[in-house]
Design a protein around this motif. Structure first.
Motif, PDB file in Angstrom:
ATOM      1  N   ARG A 163       0.836  -1.203   0.000  1.00 31.47           N
ATOM      2  CA  ARG A 163       0.000   0.000   0.000  1.00 31.47           C
ATOM      3  C   ARG A 163       0.867   1.247   0.000  1.00 31.47           C
ATOM      4  N   ILE A 164       0.331   2.295  -0.589  1.00 35.07           N
ATOM      5  CA  ILE A 164       1.049   3.571  -0.646  1.00 35.07           C
ATOM      6  C   ILE A 164       0.154   4.624   0.027  1.00 35.07           C
ATOM      7  N   ALA A 165       0.706   5.343   1.001  1.00 33.47           N
ATOM      8  CA  ALA A 165      -0.086   6.400   1.655  1.00 33.47           C
ATOM      9  C   ALA A 165      -0.428   7.454   0.604  1.00 33.47           C
ATOM     10  N   ILE A 166      -1.607   8.047   0.735  1.00 30.74           N
ATOM     11  CA  ILE A 166      -2.111   8.941  -0.300  1.00 30.74           C
ATOM     12  C   ILE A 166      -1.164  10.116  -0.564  1.00 30.74           C
ATOM     13  N   ASP A 167      -0.493  10.605   0.481  1.00 35.07           N
ATOM     14  CA  ASP A 167       0.429  11.737   0.289  1.00 35.07           C
ATOM     15  C   ASP A 167       1.590  11.351  -0.622  1.00 35.07           C
ATOM     16  N   ASN A 168       2.062  10.112  -0.481  1.00 38.32           N
ATOM     17  CA  ASN A 168       3.161   9.668  -1.343  1.00 38.32           C
ATOM     18  C   ASN A 168       2.683   9.479  -2.775  1.00 38.32           C
ATOM     19  N   ASP A 169       1.447   9.002  -2.930  1.00 39.53           N
ATOM     20  CA  ASP A 169       0.906   8.840  -4.273  1.00 39.53           C
ATOM     21  C   ASP A 169       0.748  10.210  -4.949  1.00 39.53           C
ATOM     22  N   LEU A 170       0.356  11.211  -4.141  1.00 40.95           N
ATOM     23  CA  LEU A 170       0.243  12.573  -4.684  1.00 40.95           C
ATOM     24  C   LEU A 170       1.590  13.054  -5.218  1.00 40.95           C
ATOM     25  N   LEU A 171       2.652  12.725  -4.491  1.00 43.43           N
ATOM     26  CA  LEU A 171       3.993  13.133  -4.951  1.00 43.43           C
ATOM     27  C   LEU A 171       4.330  12.460  -6.282  1.00 43.43           C
ATOM     28  N   ASN A 172       3.910  11.181  -6.427  1.00 42.35           N
ATOM     29  CA  ASN A 172       4.157  10.491  -7.704  1.00 42.35           C
ATOM     30  C   ASN A 172       3.456  11.205  -8.857  1.00 42.35           C
ATOM     31  N   HIS A 173       2.207  11.640  -8.621  1.00 47.15           N
ATOM     32  CA  HIS A 173       1.467  12.327  -9.688  1.00 47.15           C
ATOM     33  C   HIS A 173       2.123  13.670 -10.010  1.00 47.15           C
ATOM     34  N   THR A 174       2.613  14.335  -8.982  1.00 45.47           N
ATOM     35  CA  THR A 174       3.294  15.609  -9.204  1.00 45.47           C
ATOM     36  C   THR A 174       4.507  15.381 -10.106  1.00 45.47           C
ATOM     37  N   ALA A 175       5.253  14.309  -9.821  1.00 43.26           N
ATOM     38  CA  ALA A 175       6.455  14.019 -10.612  1.00 43.26           C
ATOM     39  C   ALA A 175       6.076  13.693 -12.050  1.00 43.26           C
ATOM     40  N   SER A 176       5.007  12.895 -12.248  1.00 43.05           N
ATOM     41  CA  SER A 176       4.674  12.517 -13.628  1.00 43.05           C
ATOM     42  C   SER A 176       4.129  13.715 -14.402  1.00 43.05           C
TER      43      SER A 176
END
Ligand SMILES: C[S@@+](CC[C@H](N)C(=O)[O-])C[C@H]1O[C@@H](n2cnc3c(N)ncnc32)[C@H](O)[C@@H]1O
Length: 376
Positions: free
Chosen positions: A302-315
């Motif tokens: 599982r990925i905490a939502i804040d970390n997933d947000l960072l992934n979207h920011t990077a992409s």
């Protein structure tokens, strides 16, 4: 678009085998079995010790570097270069300079696949990734039920064709479908490159449309599942709509009608959830009841939502250079959906007593996890 010319493709494969492209690729890569892509700079450094022809092959075909045509013809065979140009693997953007036409050659377990160049490579010119290959592809590949020969197999959303190619060895017939025309053309090319034209049929179309009325002993898929705000344009390989179910929903809905009585579906997916479980559990429970299916949902991590947000920011920053800051659209979307966690999961579906079993202790291996849960 890549050109299917069987005799040239067979000769290209001969050159690659002679170079020992896969053997050396495997030897140089500590994470060869898990991650399709090496770090660009690390790999460029690692290949410095290789003989010049091999180094040139990796620079040109895997890293996507440009070469003076004369130099490439000296280091490699001129016929190899001529074949790659005729097949549209290589292009000549300016006279006497060659480079790949946006593709990169990866190898996995003795198979070759051309895919879109990784967007973080400095040689990438199209970040929409028409032909996707990623770590999730390899997770699915390692979880394919290799042990049992299957008569018929369906690979939905085949991308490069990798899953179909891996499954072809133990199957009579594999149908691979994709909606993206570049993926279809590239998968066809990769099937020919691996000499599997007699076993694998690659067809274009939306989900089950190309195989209406047909049933399969095995269905595999790593369909798009990323929740994407309606206001954000996103590449087809991943875009799952606001709830992530745009493609995954109809895919799940069609499983029962396309599985033979003893058939099995193995799917890789991801989805939003709260701290307890993925939202997918409710949908799968309803599906199990509706279609008489026995479903195992195995959590990988599982990925905490804040970390997933960072992934979207990077992409987003990759797709639109100059964009900075966290993505407010995704933040709002996760808030609307009540999501706290992103779950990466594997799903196994069979006809049987209606049951959804959620196994939150996945070890990364579907079969071993299910067998351990069965034994409890
Ligand atoms: C995440 S990629 C996975 C590719 C490949 N299966 C793998 O394991 O590497 C998802 C693939 O689904 C395809 N796709 C997206 N929507 C589709 C649809 N409605 N019908 C068929 N294929 C679709 C995309 O073009 C892409 O190739």
């Amino acid at each position: 678009m890549l050109v299917i010319d069987p005799s040239r493709i067979a000769r290209v494969k001969g050159f690659l085998d002679e170079l020992q492209y896969d053997v050396i690729h495997r030897a140089l890569r500590p994470h060869y079995h898990v991650l399709p892509w090496p770090d660009f700079d690390d790999f460029a450094e690692a290949i410095e010790c290789l003989p010049a022809p091999l180094r040139a092959a990796f620079d040109l075909l895997l890293l996507g570097k440009s070469f003076a045509r004369k130099r490439a013809e000296t280091l490699l065979d001129p016929l190899f270069i001529e074949d790659l140009l005729a097949l549209n693997v290589l292009e000549e953007p300016t006279p006497a300079v060659i480079r790949t036409a946006g593709v990169s050659l990866l190898s996995f377990q003795g198979r070759y696949v051309f895919v879109s160049i990784l967007p973080t490579y400095p040689t990438c010119r199209d970040t929409s990734i028409p032909v996707y290959l990623g770590p999730d592809s390899y997770t699915l590949a390692h979880n394919l039920p290799h042990g049992r020969p299957r008569d018929t197999v369906l690979d939905l959303g085949t991308g490069s064709g990798l899953q179909a190619i891996l499954l072809a060895q133990a199957s009579r017939k594999v149908v691979a479908t994709d909606l993206h025309e570049d993926a279809v053309a590239t998968a066809r090319f990769n099937v020919a490159l691996n000499g599997l034209q007699d076993t694998i049929l690659v067809t274009a179309g939306d989900l089950y449309a190309p195989v209406e009325g047909e049933r399969f002993d095995l269905i595999v898929s790593d369909a798009p599942y990323v929740p994407v705000p309606n206001s954000v344009p996103y590449p087809m390989y991943a875009a799952g709509g606001e709830d992530g179910m745009l493609v995954l929903g109809p895919l799940l809905d069609g499983v029962a009608a396309h599985l033979t009585p003893d058939g099995e579906a193995v799917l890789y997916a991801a989805g939003m959830g709260d701290q307890q479980r993925p939202f997918l559990t409710a949908r799968l429970r309803a599906l199990a009841e509706r279609d008489n299916l026995t479903i195992d949902l195995v959590e990988l991590f599982r990925i905490a939502i804040d970390n997933d947000l960072l992934n979207h920011t990077a992409s987003l920053a990759l797709a639109q250079p100059g964009e900075t800051g966290t993505s407010p659209e995704w933040g709002a979307l996760f808030e609307r959906q009540g999501a706290r966690v992103i779950y990466k999961v594997l799903i196994r579906i069979r006809h049987g007593a209606p049951l959804l079993r959620y196994i939150a202790t996945g070890t990364g291996h579907l079969r071993a996890t299910i067998e351990a849960a069965d034994a409890e």
